[in-house]
Design a protein around this motif. Structure first.
Motif, PDB file in Angstrom:
ATOM      1  N   LEU A 102      -8.029   1.242   4.473  1.00  0.00           N
ATOM      2  CA  LEU A 102      -8.372   0.797   3.121  1.00  0.00           C
ATOM      3  C   LEU A 102      -9.486  -0.240   3.149  1.00  0.00           C
ATOM      4  O   LEU A 102     -10.346  -0.281   2.263  1.00  0.00           O
ATOM      5  CB  LEU A 102      -7.115   0.241   2.448  1.00  0.00           C
ATOM      6  CG  LEU A 102      -5.943   1.231   2.374  1.00  0.00           C
ATOM      7  CD1 LEU A 102      -4.700   0.537   1.833  1.00  0.00           C
ATOM      8  CD2 LEU A 102      -6.290   2.440   1.527  1.00  0.00           C
ATOM      9  N   ASN A 119       0.805  -1.217   0.000  1.00  0.00           N
ATOM     10  CA  ASN A 119       0.000   0.000   0.000  1.00  0.00           C
ATOM     11  C   ASN A 119       0.841   1.271   0.000  1.00  0.00           C
ATOM     12  O   ASN A 119       0.320   2.344  -0.254  1.00  0.00           O
ATOM     13  CB  ASN A 119      -0.934  -0.018   1.217  1.00  0.00           C
ATOM     14  CG  ASN A 119      -1.863  -1.209   1.187  1.00  0.00           C
ATOM     15  OD1 ASN A 119      -2.499  -1.473   0.182  1.00  0.00           O
ATOM     16  ND2 ASN A 119      -1.905  -1.955   2.285  1.00  0.00           N
ATOM     17  N   HIS A 163     -12.795   1.464   3.482  1.00  0.00           N
ATOM     18  CA  HIS A 163     -13.216   2.090   2.223  1.00  0.00           C
ATOM     19  C   HIS A 163     -13.644   1.043   1.198  1.00  0.00           C
ATOM     20  O   HIS A 163     -14.558   1.284   0.395  1.00  0.00           O
ATOM     21  CB  HIS A 163     -12.111   2.987   1.673  1.00  0.00           C
ATOM     22  CG  HIS A 163     -12.167   4.373   2.234  1.00  0.00           C
ATOM     23  ND1 HIS A 163     -12.945   5.378   1.693  1.00  0.00           N
ATOM     24  CD2 HIS A 163     -11.574   4.897   3.336  1.00  0.00           C
ATOM     25  CE1 HIS A 163     -12.825   6.465   2.434  1.00  0.00           C
ATOM     26  NE2 HIS A 163     -12.000   6.206   3.429  1.00  0.00           N
ATOM     27  N   LYS A 164     -12.997  -0.121   1.208  1.00  0.00           N
ATOM     28  CA  LYS A 164     -13.403  -1.188   0.288  1.00  0.00           C
ATOM     29  C   LYS A 164     -14.835  -1.626   0.571  1.00  0.00           C
ATOM     30  O   LYS A 164     -15.615  -1.921  -0.351  1.00  0.00           O
ATOM     31  CB  LYS A 164     -12.459  -2.388   0.433  1.00  0.00           C
ATOM     32  CG  LYS A 164     -11.319  -2.424  -0.543  1.00  0.00           C
ATOM     33  CD  LYS A 164     -11.800  -2.656  -1.965  1.00  0.00           C
ATOM     34  CE  LYS A 164     -10.673  -2.671  -2.964  1.00  0.00           C
ATOM     35  NZ  LYS A 164     -11.147  -2.729  -4.362  1.00  0.00           N
ATOM     36  N   TYR A 181      -8.600  -7.527   3.975  1.00  0.00           N
ATOM     37  CA  TYR A 181      -7.627  -6.749   3.215  1.00  0.00           C
ATOM     38  C   TYR A 181      -6.253  -7.426   3.306  1.00  0.00           C
ATOM     39  O   TYR A 181      -5.813  -7.825   4.388  1.00  0.00           O
ATOM     40  CB  TYR A 181      -7.550  -5.314   3.728  1.00  0.00           C
ATOM     41  CG  TYR A 181      -6.998  -4.374   2.684  1.00  0.00           C
ATOM     42  CD1 TYR A 181      -7.840  -3.755   1.768  1.00  0.00           C
ATOM     43  CD2 TYR A 181      -5.633  -4.149   2.570  1.00  0.00           C
ATOM     44  CE1 TYR A 181      -7.345  -2.925   0.783  1.00  0.00           C
ATOM     45  CE2 TYR A 181      -5.123  -3.321   1.588  1.00  0.00           C
ATOM     46  CZ  TYR A 181      -5.993  -2.712   0.695  1.00  0.00           C
ATOM     47  OH  TYR A 181      -5.493  -1.904  -0.296  1.00  0.00           O
ATOM     48  N   ASN A 226      -5.458   8.422  -2.933  1.00  0.00           N
ATOM     49  CA  ASN A 226      -6.519   8.688  -1.956  1.00  0.00           C
ATOM     50  C   ASN A 226      -6.079   8.715  -0.498  1.00  0.00           C
ATOM     51  O   ASN A 226      -6.844   9.125   0.374  1.00  0.00           O
ATOM     52  CB  ASN A 226      -7.616   7.624  -2.095  1.00  0.00           C
ATOM     53  CG  ASN A 226      -8.312   7.678  -3.445  1.00  0.00           C
ATOM     54  OD1 ASN A 226      -8.989   8.648  -3.744  1.00  0.00           O
ATOM     55  ND2 ASN A 226      -8.130   6.641  -4.259  1.00  0.00           N
ATOM     56  N   GLU A 286      -3.870   3.635  -6.577  1.00  0.00           N
ATOM     57  CA  GLU A 286      -5.131   4.068  -5.966  1.00  0.00           C
ATOM     58  C   GLU A 286      -4.893   4.509  -4.526  1.00  0.00           C
ATOM     59  O   GLU A 286      -5.477   5.494  -4.060  1.00  0.00           O
ATOM     60  CB  GLU A 286      -6.148   2.922  -5.996  1.00  0.00           C
ATOM     61  CG  GLU A 286      -6.689   2.613  -7.381  1.00  0.00           C
ATOM     62  CD  GLU A 286      -7.590   1.391  -7.368  1.00  0.00           C
ATOM     63  OE1 GLU A 286      -8.716   1.485  -7.885  1.00  0.00           O
ATOM     64  OE2 GLU A 286      -7.162   0.328  -6.851  1.00  0.00           O
ATOM     65  N   VAL A 287      -4.027   3.775  -3.821  1.00  0.00           N
ATOM     66  CA  VAL A 287      -3.734   4.137  -2.434  1.00  0.00           C
ATOM     67  C   VAL A 287      -3.049   5.497  -2.388  1.00  0.00           C
ATOM     68  O   VAL A 287      -3.410   6.371  -1.584  1.00  0.00           O
ATOM     69  CB  VAL A 287      -2.843   3.066  -1.768  1.00  0.00           C
ATOM     70  CG1 VAL A 287      -2.468   3.513  -0.354  1.00  0.00           C
ATOM     71  CG2 VAL A 287      -3.555   1.723  -1.721  1.00  0.00           C
ATOM     72  N   SER A 299      -8.020  -5.610  -1.964  1.00  0.00           N
ATOM     73  CA  SER A 299      -6.832  -4.764  -2.131  1.00  0.00           C
ATOM     74  C   SER A 299      -7.134  -3.622  -3.090  1.00  0.00           C
ATOM     75  O   SER A 299      -8.045  -3.705  -3.924  1.00  0.00           O
ATOM     76  CB  SER A 299      -5.640  -5.571  -2.654  1.00  0.00           C
ATOM     77  OG  SER A 299      -5.883  -6.029  -3.969  1.00  0.00           O
ATOM     78  N   TYR A 300      -6.370  -2.550  -2.948  1.00  0.00           N
ATOM     79  CA  TYR A 300      -6.311  -1.459  -3.922  1.00  0.00           C
ATOM     80  C   TYR A 300      -4.947  -1.524  -4.601  1.00  0.00           C
ATOM     81  O   TYR A 300      -3.984  -2.061  -4.028  1.00  0.00           O
ATOM     82  CB  TYR A 300      -6.446  -0.097  -3.225  1.00  0.00           C
ATOM     83  CG  TYR A 300      -7.839   0.267  -2.761  1.00  0.00           C
ATOM     84  CD1 TYR A 300      -8.818   0.650  -3.669  1.00  0.00           C
ATOM     85  CD2 TYR A 300      -8.167   0.258  -1.413  1.00  0.00           C
ATOM     86  CE1 TYR A 300     -10.089   1.007  -3.244  1.00  0.00           C
ATOM     87  CE2 TYR A 300      -9.443   0.609  -0.971  1.00  0.00           C
ATOM     88  CZ  TYR A 300     -10.398   0.984  -1.900  1.00  0.00           C
ATOM     89  OH  TYR A 300     -11.665   1.337  -1.480  1.00  0.00           O
ATOM     90  N   SER A 301      -4.833  -0.953  -5.776  1.00  0.00           N
ATOM     91  CA  SER A 301      -3.528  -0.850  -6.409  1.00  0.00           C
ATOM     92  C   SER A 301      -2.702   0.205  -5.665  1.00  0.00           C
ATOM     93  O   SER A 301      -3.266   1.111  -5.028  1.00  0.00           O
ATOM     94  CB  SER A 301      -3.676  -0.438  -7.869  1.00  0.00           C
ATOM     95  OG  SER A 301      -4.083   0.923  -7.962  1.00  0.00           O
TER      96      SER A 301
END
Length: 322
Positions: A164, A81, A167-168, A236, A308, A304-305, A299-301
């Motif tokens: 994260l 992240n 938010h997911k 996550y 944001n 993206e992390v 997960s976010y890429s």
């Protein structure tokens, strides 16, 4: 005589010292950081200096302050992240490490940041005290009979992971979820070590940790008292990484350490030292068979992390201080 003088000169040369910035749980656990450092020293005839900081986000903050003047060769303890934010500092070097033996969910192709373990965030509880644990993140947020401790997302990678995760699951309703969580939060310490220590002293019903954390209690304390709650939305995922600094005082030794991370001498210490999953195919202890495996990895890429993170941290601060 000349030969003796040359030999004496060679033996008198001081061993190089590889400086590694890492988090305190890695540097202070005898079976983990110190044991790995000793094995590396013996193989490469050098010294290893472990510099322990609070947690992963603190590592990046420290390197930002030191910039090109940092004395670190390696930073160990950032995660997937933080990669994009770390790349933007321009402080890290790419490597020619062979990644063919890596076994990481989703694969891996970044040659600057090399994985050394992975896991899934989870809330851990004492099943003798909490008889009816929540079965979802939403149930945890909405229940009023549970007290929790989680880590600060500004300093801790688990804390950032929860940010994260929220938010997911909640998307644009994350602020309301944080406000509900704030009503049941005992404290938000800077590091995982502080949070888990408070939980073990009985200061909360649940603590943010990992699905693999109960393995420690099973193997070292011979008890299954502590369990990781399995949430139906999924968990996550975190991949912990190490990287070499561009201005590393010992660049070749630093490369050797990154390669060493993927050998059995390092990887076999991960399941029972850091209580995470290794990134190569080493045999896991039987205790890992008792652990929940998330049905869905969230997960976010890294991009993206990075895009944001600051806004979501501000949103968290605003929500929990209202």
């Amino acid at each position: 005589m000349a030969i003796l003088l040359v030999a004496s000169s060679v033996h008198a040369a001081p061993a190089k010292t590889l400086t590694i910035y890492t988090y305190s749980a890695f540097s202070s656990t005898p079976e983990l950081g110190p044991a790995i450092a000793k094995a590396f020293e013996q193989k490469y005839h050098c010294k290893v200096k472990l510099v322990g900081l609070d947690d992963g986000v603190s590592l990046l903050n420290r390197l930002r302050l030191e910039g090109k003047h940092s004395r670190a060769d390696i930073v160990l303890g950032l995660d997937n992240n933080l990669i994009s934010a770390a790349e933007k500092t321009g402080l890290f070097a790419s490597n020619d490490i062979n990644l063919s033996k890596l076994s990481v969910p989703g694969g891996w192709n970044n040659t600057s940041f090399i994985p050394y373990d992975y896991g899934y965030f989870a809330f851990v509880y004492n099943q003798q005290k909490l008889k009816n644990p929540p079965r979802s993140l939403k149930e945890l947020v909405e229940r009023k009979d549970i007290k929790i401790i989680y880590e600060d997302p500004r300093t801790s990678t688990p804390g950032l992971g929860l940010l994260l995760w929220i938010h997911k699951v909640y998307g644009d309703k994350a602020s309301q979820a944080w406000q509900q969580l704030a009503q049941k939060t005992i404290t938000v310490p800077k590091s995982w070590s502080d949070a888990y220590g408070m939980f073990l002293k009985g200061e909360s019903d649940m603590v943010l940790s990992y699905t693999t954390s109960p393995a420690y209690h099973i193997m070292m304390e011979h008890t299954d008292t502590y369990q990781a709650a399995d949430f139906k939305e999924g968990h996550y995922m975190q991949i912990e990484v190490a990287a070499r600094l561009k201005n590393a005082p010992n660049p070749e030794l630093a490369k050797d350490f990154l390669r060493f991370m993927l050998t059995p001498a390092f990887q076999e210490r991960i399941p029972t030292g850091n209580w995470m999953y290794p990134v190569t195919r080493v045999k896991l202890p039987k205790a890992f068979n008792q652990l929940p495996v998330p049905a869905k990895a969230l997960s976010y890429s890294p991009q993206e992390v990075a895009k944001n993170r600051q806004a979501w941290v501000r949103q968290w601060r605003s929500a929990v201080t209202q």
